[in-house]
Design a protein around this motif. Structure first.
Motif, PDB file in Angstrom:
ATOM      1  N   SER A  40      51.291 107.826   1.729  1.00  0.00           N
ATOM      2  CA  SER A  40      52.010 106.873   1.090  1.00  0.00           C
ATOM      3  C   SER A  40      51.017 105.546   0.907  1.00  0.00           C
ATOM      4  N   ASP A  41      51.647 104.428   0.236  1.00  0.00           N
ATOM      5  CA  ASP A  41      50.958 103.111   0.215  1.00  0.00           C
ATOM      6  C   ASP A  41      50.812 102.795   1.677  1.00  0.00           C
ATOM      7  N   VAL A  42      51.844 102.911   2.351  1.00  0.00           N
ATOM      8  CA  VAL A  42      52.072 102.166   3.924  1.00  0.00           C
ATOM      9  C   VAL A  42      51.291 102.754   4.573  1.00  0.00           C
ATOM     10  N   CYS A  43      51.009 104.241   4.702  1.00  0.00           N
ATOM     11  CA  CYS A  43      49.922 104.770   5.633  1.00  0.00           C
ATOM     12  C   CYS A  43      48.587 104.406   5.390  1.00  0.00           C
ATOM     13  N   SER A  44      48.079 104.303   3.825  1.00  0.00           N
ATOM     14  CA  SER A  44      46.769 103.870   3.713  1.00  0.00           C
ATOM     15  C   SER A  44      46.365 102.455   4.074  1.00  0.00           C
ATOM     16  N   SER A  45      47.506 101.751   3.757  1.00  0.00           N
ATOM     17  CA  SER A  45      47.594 100.086   4.241  1.00  0.00           C
ATOM     18  C   SER A  45      47.426 100.132   5.776  1.00  0.00           C
ATOM     19  N   ASP A  46      48.254 100.948   6.356  1.00  0.00           N
ATOM     20  CA  ASP A  46      48.065 100.661   7.870  1.00  0.00           C
ATOM     21  C   ASP A  46      46.645 101.173   8.448  1.00  0.00           C
ATOM     22  N   LEU A  47      46.266 102.456   7.915  1.00  0.00           N
ATOM     23  CA  LEU A  47      45.144 102.816   8.256  1.00  0.00           C
ATOM     24  C   LEU A  47      43.937 102.135   8.094  1.00  0.00           C
ATOM     25  N   GLY A  48      43.953 101.416   6.753  1.00  0.00           N
ATOM     26  CA  GLY A  48      42.788 100.488   6.135  1.00  0.00           C
ATOM     27  C   GLY A  48      42.730  99.325   7.213  1.00  0.00           C
ATOM     28  N   LYS A  49      43.748  98.790   7.694  1.00  0.00           N
ATOM     29  CA  LYS A  49      43.849  97.582   8.202  1.00  0.00           C
ATOM     30  C   LYS A  49      43.343  97.877   9.606  1.00  0.00           C
ATOM     31  N   PHE A  50      43.749  98.943  10.218  1.00  0.00           N
ATOM     32  CA  PHE A  50      43.349  99.492  11.624  1.00  0.00           C
ATOM     33  C   PHE A  50      41.599  99.809  11.397  1.00  0.00           C
ATOM     34  N   ARG A  51      41.366 100.469  10.694  1.00  0.00           N
ATOM     35  CA  ARG A  51      39.837 101.038  10.427  1.00  0.00           C
ATOM     36  C   ARG A  51      38.892  99.619  10.223  1.00  0.00           C
ATOM     37  N   ILE A  52      39.244  99.211   9.219  1.00  0.00           N
ATOM     38  CA  ILE A  52      38.291  98.095   8.519  1.00  0.00           C
ATOM     39  C   ILE A  52      38.358  96.817   9.461  1.00  0.00           C
ATOM     40  N   ASN A  53      39.657  96.118   9.556  1.00  0.00           N
ATOM     41  CA  ASN A  53      39.721  94.969  10.249  1.00  0.00           C
ATOM     42  C   ASN A  53      40.074  95.071  11.881  1.00  0.00           C
ATOM     43  N   LYS A  54      40.073  96.425  12.179  1.00  0.00           N
ATOM     44  CA  LYS A  54      40.338  96.935  13.721  1.00  0.00           C
ATOM     45  C   LYS A  54      41.335  95.844  14.201  1.00  0.00           C
ATOM     46  N   TRP A  55      42.614  95.841  13.644  1.00  0.00           N
ATOM     47  CA  TRP A  55      43.778  95.270  14.066  1.00  0.00           C
ATOM     48  C   TRP A  55      44.475  96.275  14.663  1.00  0.00           C
ATOM     49  N   GLY A  56      45.356  95.630  15.750  1.00  0.00           N
ATOM     50  CA  GLY A  56      46.376  96.449  16.606  1.00  0.00           C
ATOM     51  C   GLY A  56      47.452  96.898  15.861  1.00  0.00           C
ATOM     52  N   ARG A  57      48.347  97.630  16.431  1.00  0.00           N
ATOM     53  CA  ARG A  57      49.672  97.940  15.739  1.00  0.00           C
ATOM     54  C   ARG A  57      50.511  96.809  15.510  1.00  0.00           C
ATOM     55  N   ILE A  58      50.389  95.806  16.346  1.00  0.00           N
ATOM     56  CA  ILE A  58      51.579  94.805  16.120  1.00  0.00           C
ATOM     57  C   ILE A  58      51.064  93.832  15.169  1.00  0.00           C
ATOM     58  N   LYS A  59      49.892  93.703  15.067  1.00  0.00           N
ATOM     59  CA  LYS A  59      49.496  92.773  13.995  1.00  0.00           C
ATOM     60  C   LYS A  59      49.802  93.660  12.453  1.00  0.00           C
ATOM     61  N   ILE A  60      49.447  94.794  12.391  1.00  0.00           N
ATOM     62  CA  ILE A  60      49.689  95.583  11.179  1.00  0.00           C
ATOM     63  C   ILE A  60      51.104  95.367  10.853  1.00  0.00           C
ATOM     64  N   GLU A  61      52.069  95.846  11.801  1.00  0.00           N
ATOM     65  CA  GLU A  61      53.494  95.602  11.828  1.00  0.00           C
ATOM     66  C   GLU A  61      53.906  94.593  11.147  1.00  0.00           C
ATOM     67  N   ILE A  62      53.313  93.415  11.698  1.00  0.00           N
ATOM     68  CA  ILE A  62      53.756  91.893  11.432  1.00  0.00           C
ATOM     69  C   ILE A  62      53.649  91.817   9.879  1.00  0.00           C
ATOM     70  N   GLU A  63      52.205  92.115   9.662  1.00  0.00           N
ATOM     71  CA  GLU A  63      51.735  91.868   8.015  1.00  0.00           C
ATOM     72  C   GLU A  63      52.543  92.890   7.294  1.00  0.00           C
ATOM     73  N   LEU A  64      52.851  94.113   7.628  1.00  0.00           N
ATOM     74  CA  LEU A  64      53.829  95.081   6.862  1.00  0.00           C
ATOM     75  C   LEU A  64      55.383  94.429   6.523  1.00  0.00           C
ATOM     76  N   ARG A  65      56.004  93.752   7.565  1.00  0.00           N
ATOM     77  CA  ARG A  65      57.218  93.315   7.557  1.00  0.00           C
ATOM     78  C   ARG A  65      57.072  92.050   6.487  1.00  0.00           C
ATOM     79  N   ARG A  66      55.988  91.273   6.652  1.00  0.00           N
ATOM     80  CA  ARG A  66      55.797  90.221   5.652  1.00  0.00           C
ATOM     81  C   ARG A  66      56.009  90.537   4.402  1.00  0.00           C
ATOM     82  N   ARG A  67      55.564  91.772   4.070  1.00  0.00           N
ATOM     83  CA  ARG A  67      55.503  92.339   2.638  1.00  0.00           C
ATOM     84  C   ARG A  67      56.775  93.112   2.473  1.00  0.00           C
ATOM     85  N   ASP A  68      57.717  93.002   3.157  1.00  0.00           N
ATOM     86  CA  ASP A  68      59.129  93.661   2.939  1.00  0.00           C
ATOM     87  C   ASP A  68      59.004  95.070   2.827  1.00  0.00           C
TER      88      ASP A  68
END
Length: 93
Positions: free
Chosen positions: A1-29
């Motif tokens: 799904s888009d969410v999974c690829s977005s999560d994994l992309g943010k994690f792997r490329i930007n080296k973001w933690g789960r909290i920051k990924i979750e905040i970013e995705l909530r911001r996108r509704d």
């Protein structure tokens, strides 16, 4: 799904933690269920490996207290959980 690829992309490329990924995705509704499912795609082992590599990159484990605190602050800003960060620092001391 888009969410999974977005999560994994943010994690792997930007080296973001789960909290920051979750905040970013909530911001996108993105729904809480989809966020939860997406975050489970990041294995704990991969997550910990990333966190360890960032600790090595940002500051040595055996560094003085000032460097440690700066490193911890940086990792928290990247969205990593304080408990995980502190546990890794304790394990590597």
């Amino acid at each position: 799904s888009d969410v999974c690829s977005s999560d994994l992309g943010k994690f792997r490329i930007n080296k973001w933690g789960r909290i920051k990924i979750e905040i970013e995705l909530r911001r996108r509704d993105i729904s809480a269920g989809n966020i939860r499912r997406g975050l489970t795609e990041i294995s704990d082992a991969e997550y910990e490996t990333c966190l360890r590599s960032l600790i090595r990159k940002l500051g040595r484990i055996d560094a003085d207290e000032k460097v440690k605190l700066k490193t911890i602050r940086n990792l928290i800003q990247r969205g990593f959980e304080r408990e995980k960060i502190m546990r890794l620092f304790k394990l590597d001391e």
